[in-house]
Scaffold this motif. Structure first.
Motif, PDB file in Angstrom:
ATOM      1  N   GLU A 145       0.767   9.348  -1.652  1.00 48.49           N
ATOM      2  CA  GLU A 145       1.771   9.440  -0.592  1.00 48.49           C
ATOM      3  C   GLU A 145       2.156   8.072  -0.027  1.00 48.49           C
ATOM      4  O   GLU A 145       2.875   7.987   0.969  1.00 48.49           O
ATOM      5  CB  GLU A 145       1.259  10.358   0.519  1.00 48.49           C
ATOM      6  CG  GLU A 145       1.070  11.800   0.055  1.00 48.49           C
ATOM      7  CD  GLU A 145       0.596  12.724   1.172  1.00 48.49           C
ATOM      8  OE1 GLU A 145       0.264  12.205   2.268  1.00 48.49           O
ATOM      9  OE2 GLU A 145       0.566  13.940   0.946  1.00 48.49           O
ATOM     10  N   GLY A 146       1.678   7.009  -0.626  1.00 45.91           N
ATOM     11  CA  GLY A 146       2.054   5.673  -0.172  1.00 45.91           C
ATOM     12  C   GLY A 146       1.479   5.297   1.178  1.00 45.91           C
ATOM     13  O   GLY A 146       2.098   4.538   1.936  1.00 45.91           O
ATOM     14  N   PRO A 200       6.484   8.208  -0.135  1.00 50.82           N
ATOM     15  CA  PRO A 200       6.358   7.148  -1.147  1.00 50.82           C
ATOM     16  C   PRO A 200       7.645   6.371  -1.351  1.00 50.82           C
ATOM     17  O   PRO A 200       7.613   5.234  -1.835  1.00 50.82           O
ATOM     18  CB  PRO A 200       5.979   7.925  -2.418  1.00 50.82           C
ATOM     19  CG  PRO A 200       5.418   9.218  -1.934  1.00 50.82           C
ATOM     20  CD  PRO A 200       6.156   9.539  -0.663  1.00 50.82           C
ATOM     21  N   ALA A 201       8.777   6.968  -0.969  1.00 45.84           N
ATOM     22  CA  ALA A 201      10.061   6.281  -1.155  1.00 45.84           C
ATOM     23  C   ALA A 201      10.194   5.076  -0.243  1.00 45.84           C
ATOM     24  O   ALA A 201      10.938   4.138  -0.538  1.00 45.84           O
ATOM     25  CB  ALA A 201      11.216   7.248  -0.914  1.00 45.84           C
ATOM     26  N   PRO A 260       5.927  -3.037   1.701  1.00 41.49           N
ATOM     27  CA  PRO A 260       6.031  -4.336   1.017  1.00 41.49           C
ATOM     28  C   PRO A 260       4.694  -4.926   0.595  1.00 41.49           C
ATOM     29  O   PRO A 260       4.567  -5.446  -0.510  1.00 41.49           O
ATOM     30  CB  PRO A 260       6.736  -5.208   2.048  1.00 41.49           C
ATOM     31  CG  PRO A 260       7.545  -4.241   2.866  1.00 41.49           C
ATOM     32  CD  PRO A 260       6.713  -2.998   2.936  1.00 41.49           C
ATOM     33  N   SER A 261       3.714  -4.836   1.470  1.00 41.44           N
ATOM     34  CA  SER A 261       2.417  -5.442   1.127  1.00 41.44           C
ATOM     35  C   SER A 261       1.780  -4.722  -0.047  1.00 41.44           C
ATOM     36  O   SER A 261       1.151  -5.341  -0.905  1.00 41.44           O
ATOM     37  CB  SER A 261       1.474  -5.411   2.344  1.00 41.44           C
ATOM     38  OG  SER A 261       1.127  -4.078   2.676  1.00 41.44           O
ATOM     39  N   ALA A 262       1.933  -3.404  -0.087  1.00 42.43           N
ATOM     40  CA  ALA A 262       1.351  -2.641  -1.193  1.00 42.43           C
ATOM     41  C   ALA A 262       2.111  -2.899  -2.488  1.00 42.43           C
ATOM     42  O   ALA A 262       1.505  -3.000  -3.562  1.00 42.43           O
ATOM     43  CB  ALA A 262       1.379  -1.149  -0.858  1.00 42.43           C
ATOM     44  N   VAL A 263       3.419  -3.021  -2.400  1.00 45.65           N
ATOM     45  CA  VAL A 263       4.219  -3.310  -3.594  1.00 45.65           C
ATOM     46  C   VAL A 263       3.828  -4.669  -4.165  1.00 45.65           C
ATOM     47  O   VAL A 263       3.599  -4.831  -5.371  1.00 45.65           O
ATOM     48  CB  VAL A 263       5.723  -3.266  -3.275  1.00 45.65           C
ATOM     49  CG1 VAL A 263       6.539  -3.759  -4.462  1.00 45.65           C
ATOM     50  CG2 VAL A 263       6.144  -1.865  -2.884  1.00 45.65           C
ATOM     51  N   LEU A 280      -0.108  -2.031  -5.441  1.00 44.51           N
ATOM     52  CA  LEU A 280      -0.812  -0.829  -5.017  1.00 44.51           C
ATOM     53  C   LEU A 280       0.102   0.345  -4.752  1.00 44.51           C
ATOM     54  O   LEU A 280      -0.363   1.445  -4.438  1.00 44.51           O
ATOM     55  CB  LEU A 280      -1.630  -1.108  -3.734  1.00 44.51           C
ATOM     56  CG  LEU A 280      -2.612  -2.289  -3.780  1.00 44.51           C
ATOM     57  CD1 LEU A 280      -3.340  -2.398  -2.455  1.00 44.51           C
ATOM     58  CD2 LEU A 280      -3.599  -2.111  -4.914  1.00 44.51           C
ATOM     59  N   ALA A 281       1.403   0.145  -4.821  1.00 43.79           N
ATOM     60  CA  ALA A 281       2.334   1.221  -4.505  1.00 43.79           C
ATOM     61  C   ALA A 281       2.219   2.330  -5.532  1.00 43.79           C
ATOM     62  O   ALA A 281       1.965   2.081  -6.720  1.00 43.79           O
ATOM     63  CB  ALA A 281       3.761   0.685  -4.470  1.00 43.79           C
ATOM     64  N   PRO A 282       2.409   3.614  -5.098  1.00 43.92           N
ATOM     65  CA  PRO A 282       2.313   4.732  -6.029  1.00 43.92           C
ATOM     66  C   PRO A 282       3.436   4.723  -7.050  1.00 43.92           C
ATOM     67  O   PRO A 282       4.480   4.137  -6.828  1.00 43.92           O
ATOM     68  CB  PRO A 282       2.393   5.952  -5.112  1.00 43.92           C
ATOM     69  CG  PRO A 282       3.079   5.468  -3.875  1.00 43.92           C
ATOM     70  CD  PRO A 282       2.681   4.030  -3.728  1.00 43.92           C
TER      71      PRO A 282
END
Length: 339
Positions: free
Chosen positions: A284-285, A325-326, A330-333, A337-339
């Motif tokens: 779920e991001g 998730p849409a 930014p930090s995860a991308v 780590l982004a889904p």
């Protein structure tokens, strides 16, 4: 002591006082007699006859509250990061061109003595009683009150205690209100965070784990309204500030927000953890990655570093908690780590 794992002015001053001031009541209690102040701690009592003029900071993070109070230490102990003078970017401006000595590794009596201090701030330094006694022959040593563990004194209580010791109690109170107001305002802007679960986690050296709510990283989430997950809450009962998790079972991380505090270099390895990908929070991001400078700021957990980290992380946390998730964080991308 390694970095991992370890143990602006806003209008909401009233809320800030309600949320953060209680921690100051016992921690800043000191008795005055004949102009002197006495500060009880686990090793005894430190008596300061007058405000100091030359301060050496041997606590791993105590340079920040001193600098916030316009006290530039003549010596600063470096924790990690190889920063100029042991001071990170969020506090550099407070040096005002000064050139304090840097104390690295274990505290050397000779290195401290040559600086001719009239106060040594040892809160959060990890020194033992014998080291305290030796340093006390050089100058009075200010330690954390007995109710706090070596690395567990909250930022506001630490600032208040140091402010009183250096004769700047009123300034410390004002600085605390200002910093608390920043965190309180952030919390007020996001009322939906209150009651949601959040867990501060790490991945470092191939090891994955969680931080306790009383640790600076877990406490940051609590100040924003997040509730700890059961596994983290249990840590506070045991007195541990972190716990390693099995790579085969990361279910303890399941929360409305997973707040990764690790070095940037570990992001690629973290992104490949198979069981992390099985978490609903990941799908779920609901992940935020604080690496590099932000990881340092959260780990320091001081009156200067926390407002800096909060301002940098607010948008990411908001995007993660919405569970969509849409709205890629930014930090995860950036960390993969982004889904």
């Amino acid at each position: 002591m390694g970095a991992f794992p370890c143990s602006r002015r806003q209008v909401l001053g009233g809320m800030a006082a309600t949320l953060f001031a209680p921690a100051l009541l016992s921690a800043t209690r000191a008795s005055a007699a004949g102009g002197a102040l006495s500060f009880p701690h686990a090793f005894g009592t430190t008596v300061l006859p007058e405000p100091p003029r030359r301060v050496v900071s041997i606590g791993y993070t105590t340079q920040d509250p001193l600098l916030a109070l316009d006290i530039v230490p003549v010596g600063i102990r470096e924790w990690f990061g190889d920063q100029p003078h042991g001071v990170w970017p969020w506090a550099q401006a407070h040096l005002k061109g000064a050139d304090p000595a840097v104390i690295r590794g274990n505290v050397s009596l000779e290195a401290v003595a040559v600086l001719r201090p009239d106060l040594i701030v040892g809160i959060g330094s990890g020194i033992n009683e014998a080291e305290y006694a030796s340093l006390s022959r050089i100058a009075p040593v200010l330690m954390q009150p007995p109710e706090f563990p070596a690395y567990g004194m909250p930022w506001d209580a630490m600032t208040g205690l140091i402010g009183r010791a250096v004769g700047r109690e009123a300034a410390a109170d004002e600085k605390i209100r200002e910093a608390a107001a920043i965190l309180a305002a952030m919390r007020a802007r996001h009322p939906g965070w209150s009651g949601r679960t959040g867990v501060a986690a790490y991945h470092y050296g191939g090891e994955t784990g969680i931080f306790a709510p009383s640790d600076t990283r877990g406490h940051f989430l609590a100040q924003l309204g997040f509730e700890p997950v059961p596994a983290a809450r249990h840590l506070d009962k045991t007195g541990a500030f972190y716990q390693k998790l099995s790579p085969e079972d990361l279910s303890a991380l399941e929360a409305d927000l997973i707040f990764w505090v690790s070095s940037t270099e570990t992001a690629a390895d973290l992104a490949q953890l198979p069981m992390r990908r099985a978490l609903k929070a990941h799908a779920e991001g609901r992940e935020v990655f604080a690496g590099g400078l932000l990881a340092a700021a959260i780990s320091f957990g001081t009156i200067l570093s926390l407002p800096f980290a909060a301002s940098e992380l607010e948008a990411d946390i908001a995007a993660a908690v919405d569970g969509d998730p849409a709205t890629a964080v930014p930090s995860a991308v950036k960390a993969g780590l982004a889904p």
